[in-house]
Enzyme design. Structure first.
Site, PDB file in Angstrom:
ATOM      1  N   LYS A  44       1.894 -45.206 -33.806  1.00 38.38           N
ATOM      2  CA  LYS A  44       2.201 -45.477 -32.392  1.00 38.38           C
ATOM      3  C   LYS A  44       0.945 -46.001 -31.699  1.00 38.38           C
ATOM      4  O   LYS A  44      -0.142 -45.462 -31.890  1.00 38.38           O
ATOM      5  CB  LYS A  44       2.677 -44.188 -31.700  1.00 38.38           C
ATOM      6  N   CYS A 130       2.276 -54.848 -24.691  1.00 37.74           N
ATOM      7  CA  CYS A 130       3.070 -53.746 -24.140  1.00 37.74           C
ATOM      8  C   CYS A 130       3.614 -54.142 -22.768  1.00 37.74           C
ATOM      9  O   CYS A 130       2.840 -54.440 -21.858  1.00 37.74           O
ATOM     10  CB  CYS A 130       2.254 -52.473 -24.007  1.00 37.74           C
TER      11      CYS A 130
HETATM   12  O1  RRO Z   1       5.309 -47.591 -25.150  1.00 36.00           O
HETATM   13  C1  RRO Z   1       5.994 -48.549 -24.759  1.00 36.00           C
HETATM   14  O2  RRO Z   1       6.618 -48.534 -23.686  1.00 36.00           O
HETATM   15  C2  RRO Z   1       6.089 -49.799 -25.523  1.00 36.00           C
HETATM   16  C3  RRO Z   1       4.997 -50.458 -26.059  1.00 36.00           C
HETATM   17 BR1  RRO Z   1       3.264 -49.762 -25.988  1.00 36.00          BR
HETATM   18  C4  RRO Z   1       5.188 -51.713 -26.693  1.00 36.00           C
HETATM   19  O3  RRO Z   1       4.254 -52.377 -27.171  1.00 36.00           O
HETATM   20  N1  RRO Z   1       6.437 -52.207 -26.760  1.00 36.00           N
HETATM   21  C5  RRO Z   1       7.502 -51.549 -26.252  1.00 36.00           C
HETATM   22  O4  RRO Z   1       8.628 -52.039 -26.340  1.00 36.00           O
HETATM   23  N2  RRO Z   1       7.315 -50.340 -25.636  1.00 36.00           N
END
Ligand code: RRO
Length: 312
Positions: A44, A130
């Site tokens: 993650k 993100c």
């Molecule tokens: O954690 C998120 O909301 C998230 C991330 Br970091 C990302 O790179 N892509 C996404 O769809 N959600």
């Protein structure tokens, strides 16, 4: 047949792995992937300190995929760096992916300094895409900022690095991002992240599907496959051959994996469907891809990788 692949001189026994974010936040999640048929895992996306992320509900499954605005919940860089270093000591021949996603250039630089100074020798996937942290635009849509970021990183960083990109929707943008990326000794690019800032609503309740950001969130799953294939192909045609492509988006079957590889992917990642199915997914997709390759007489993925045909 074999599903073996190589990136940056590292060999992976299977060309399929999880995509960052889904079922990879805890050491239990990651150990489950290690004990599966996946060729590698990615952690993650980490920030310097742990984060709780956005308020719930922050993910909703849809008929053709899912929408999320998780907001980068994670256990902090130390947690993931300790995990990957311990795993590297256990399995020195395995390469895996450590994802980082600072919400500022300073955070990305400080995390990469820490990784540079550590014993870790695996891949880092720098998430420039993100979509879900309020007030922080996706770096991947600001080509000058991508250039500045990579310029500062490669001043000191010498370990294998890749970037996770957002989807692009204009061929000029493919040209522009490729021109920046080709200036740097990247090992790979991972494409695509979710299609950001979409809106899913429920006409019955007349309300949005998720709580953060007034309901805006990133779309993954079946509905993003054509966009993902376009990005894999668009970058494969433009990037230096030394930069491998990790394809992500809309993979539900071995046939979807086959299509990503035809477009030029050396490795594929599965997010939404991995969330639905768990690690059994890797067994199923491996068998499905293997069957397609056997029917076509292909022995390895290099027999068809990037060999998509066009009409001209
Ligand atoms: O954690 C998120 O909301 C998230 C991330 Br970091 C990302 O790179 N892509 C996404 O769809 N959600």
């Amino acid at each position: 047949t074999t599903l073996t692949t190589t990136i940056g001189g590292r060999t992976f026994e299977n060309c399929m792995m999880n995509a960052a974010g889904v079922r990879c936040q805890s050491d239990e999640d990651l150990t489950t992937i290690i004990n599966s048929n996946a060729g590698a895992y990615v952690t993650k996306s980490a920030t310097p300190q742990q984060r709780a992320g956005n308020p719930s509900p922050r993910m909703k499954t849809l008929p053709k995929g899912c929408i999320n605005s998780m907001g980068l919940p994670n256990n902090g860089l130390d947690y993931y760096l300790n995990f990957v270093i311990a795993d590297q000591q256990q399995r020195p021949d395995a390469t895996n992916f450590l994802s980082i996603a600072g919400t500022s250039l300073a955070d990305n630089l400080s995390m990469l300094h820490q990784i540079q100074d550590s014993a870790y020798e695996g891949f880092v996937e720098l998430n420039l895409s993100c979509p879900n942290v309020p007030g922080h635009p996706q770096t991947g849509y600001d080509f000058e900022q991508v250039d500045t970021t990579l310029n500062q990183i490669f001043d000191f960083y010498t370990k294998p690095l890749g970037v996770k990109l957002p989807p692009y929707f204009d061929l000029v943008h493919f040209d522009q991002i490729a021109e920046v990326l080709n200036k740097y000794p990247l090992t790979f690019v991972t494409t695509i992240n979710s299609i950001g800032n979409a809106l899913v609503i429920d006409p019955q309740t007349e309300r949005v599907a998720i709580k953060p950001k007034g309901g805006f969130g990133g779309i993954g799953g079946a509905s993003v496959k054509p966009t993902a294939l376009a990005n894999v192909r668009g970058l494969a045609l433009r990037l230096n051959p030394s930069i491998a492509i990790v394809g992500v988006g809309g993979i539900l079957s071995g046939e979807d994996v086959f299509e990503h590889i035809l477009c030029g992917a050396s490795m594929v990642q599965i997010g939404t469907q991995f969330g639905y199915e768990g690690v059994n997914l890797f067994d199923r997709l491996s068998k499905e891809l293997d069957d397609i390759m056997a029917l076509k007489g292909y022995h390895s993925i290099e027999d068809f990788r990037g060999k998509l045909k066009t009409f001209d």
